[in-house]
Design a protein around this motif. Structure first.
Motif, PDB file in Angstrom:
ATOM      1  N   GLY A   1      -1.203   2.844   5.089  1.00 49.88           N
ATOM      2  CA  GLY A   1      -0.499   3.267   4.194  1.00 49.88           C
ATOM      3  C   GLY A   1       0.955   2.392   4.178  1.00 49.88           C
ATOM      4  O   GLY A   1       1.517   2.035   3.092  1.00 49.88           O
ATOM      5  N   MET A   2       1.338   2.304   5.307  1.00 47.41           N
ATOM      6  CA  MET A   2       2.687   1.573   5.219  1.00 47.41           C
ATOM      7  C   MET A   2       2.543   0.107   4.829  1.00 47.41           C
ATOM      8  O   MET A   2       3.432  -0.350   4.057  1.00 47.41           O
TER       9      MET A   2
ATOM     10  N   ILE B   1      10.697   3.217   3.407  1.00 47.77           N
ATOM     11  CA  ILE B   1       9.479   2.941   3.966  1.00 47.77           C
ATOM     12  C   ILE B   1       9.449   2.995   5.363  1.00 47.77           C
ATOM     13  O   ILE B   1       8.473   3.718   6.233  1.00 47.77           O
TER      14      ILE B   1
ATOM     15  N   ARG C   1       9.871   6.718   6.487  1.00 45.21           N
ATOM     16  CA  ARG C   1       8.790   7.437   6.424  1.00 45.21           C
ATOM     17  C   ARG C   1       7.513   6.838   7.209  1.00 45.21           C
ATOM     18  O   ARG C   1       6.718   7.720   7.734  1.00 45.21           O
ATOM     19  N   ALA C   2       7.642   5.559   7.799  1.00 46.92           N
ATOM     20  CA  ALA C   2       6.525   5.126   8.612  1.00 46.92           C
ATOM     21  C   ALA C   2       6.476   5.659   9.938  1.00 46.92           C
ATOM     22  O   ALA C   2       5.416   5.500  10.756  1.00 46.92           O
TER      23      ALA C   2
ATOM     24  N   MET D   1       2.713   8.590   7.487  1.00 45.25           N
ATOM     25  CA  MET D   1       2.058   7.550   6.806  1.00 45.25           C
ATOM     26  C   MET D   1       1.422   6.601   8.120  1.00 45.25           C
ATOM     27  O   MET D   1       2.116   6.355   9.245  1.00 45.25           O
TER      28      MET D   1
ATOM     29  N   GLU E   1       2.310   0.366   1.022  1.00 41.87           N
ATOM     30  CA  GLU E   1       3.592   0.626   0.332  1.00 41.87           C
ATOM     31  C   GLU E   1       4.780  -0.602   0.375  1.00 41.87           C
ATOM     32  O   GLU E   1       5.292  -1.119  -0.511  1.00 41.87           O
TER      33      GLU E   1
END
Length: 235
Positions: free
Chosen positions: A5-6, A30, A33-34, A1, A9
Motif C-alpha cells: 500500500g505504501m 504517506i 500513515r506507513a 498501511m 501511494e
C-alpha cells in the motif's frame, strides 16, 4: 498501511510540474500513515548548515524540529548532515543530545526516527517521524522510512534540476565533504576504541554538543589532529 500500500501511494504522487512543498506534503503524509507507531512526521532540509522544516504532518513534528533548530543540533539535523539513521528510543534516557531530548520529553515526545535523504543536487536533509510513546519504531519502520526518504530526494531533485546555481553546487560539495569527513572520523574512533559505528557517532555527537561545535568541525579536527575534543571513552 502495508508495504504494498505504501508503494502504491508513493507511485501515485505526481512530482513533475508541481510546487515542491505540495509534493513534500503528500509524501510526508504517506510516511506518517506507513509507520504504525508514528504520531507525526516531517521533512528537514539543510542548506548552508541551517535546517528548516519543508513539510510536516502533525504539530508534534514541527515542534520537535524547531526545538532542534533552536539548539543548533539534534537527530533531524545530524541525520542530514552526517548521513546517519538516528533512532531515539526514549527521550527520557537519550544522552546524545541531552538538552534537546529533555525539552522534547517535556513536550510529550517519547521517541523518534530520523533518516537521511540520499544526495539529490544541492539539498541534504532528513525524513523525521515522531511518537508520543517510547520505543515506537521497529526495524521494519526503518526500512520503510528509507524507501520514503528516497522518494523525498527524488521529488527535491526534480524540482531543483533545472535551477542549480553556483552557490547550490558549492553547498553540495561542502555537504559531500562533510559526510565523508564524519565517516573518516567514525573510522578513527572505531579503530581506536574498538567500538561500533553507532557508538563512534555517539562520541562525535556528544563532543559536538558539549563543546558547542558543529559536528563536521569536530570530525575534521579529529581527522586532522587525532584529538577528539572534550570526549571520554564511552561504550
Amino acid at each position: 498501511m502495508d508495504l504494498t500500500g505504501m508503494h502504491e501511494e508513493l507511485a501515485r504522487v505526481v512530482v513533475h510540474d508541481r510546487e515542491l512543498d505540495e509534493v513534500l506534503h503528500d509524501i510526508t503524509g504517506i510516511a506518517h500513515r506507513a509507520m504504525p507507531g508514528c504520531d507525526a512526521a516531517s521533512i528537514t532540509l539543510v542548506r548552508a548548515a541551517e535546517g528548516h522544516t519543508a513539510a510536516y504532518d502533525g504539530q508534534l513534528a514541527l515542534d520537535a524540529d524547531e526545538l532542534q533548530y533552536a539548539e543548533g543540533y539534534g537527530p533531524c539535523l545530524d541525520a542530514g548532515r552526517a548521513g546517519e539513521v538516528l533512532l531515539v528510543r526514549d527521550t527520557r534516557t537519550e544522552d546524545r543530545w541531552p538538552e534537546y531530548t529533555a525539552r522534547a520529553a517535556e513536550r510529550g515526545i517519547g521517541s523518534s526516527l530520523s533518516l537521511p535523504l540520499p544526495f539529490q543536487y544541492a539539498t541534504v536533509g532528513a525524513l523525521n517521524t515522531y511518537a508520543v510513546r517510547p520505543d515506537a519504531f521497529s526495524d521494519e519502520d526503518v526500512a520503510r522510512g528509507e524507501e520514503v526518504a528516497t522518494w523525498v530526494a527524488l521529488a527535491i531533485g526534480n524540482a531543483e534540476s533545472s535551477s542549480m546555481t553556483n552557490q547550490e553546487l558549492r553547498d553540495l560539495r561542502t555537504a559531500m565533504v562533510s559526510r565523508a569527513t564524519i565517516e573518516q572520523a567514525k573510522g578513527v574512533l572505531m579503530e581506536r576504541y574498538r567500538v561500533t559505528a553507532e557508538q563512534a557517532f555517539t562520541l562525535l555527537a556528544r563532543a559536538s554538543q558539549h563543546g558547542n561545535v558543529k559536528l563536521r568541525d569536530v570530525a575534521d579536527e579529529l581527522v586532522q589532529t587525532g584529538v577528539l575534543r572534550g570526549a571520554t571513552r564511552t561504550r
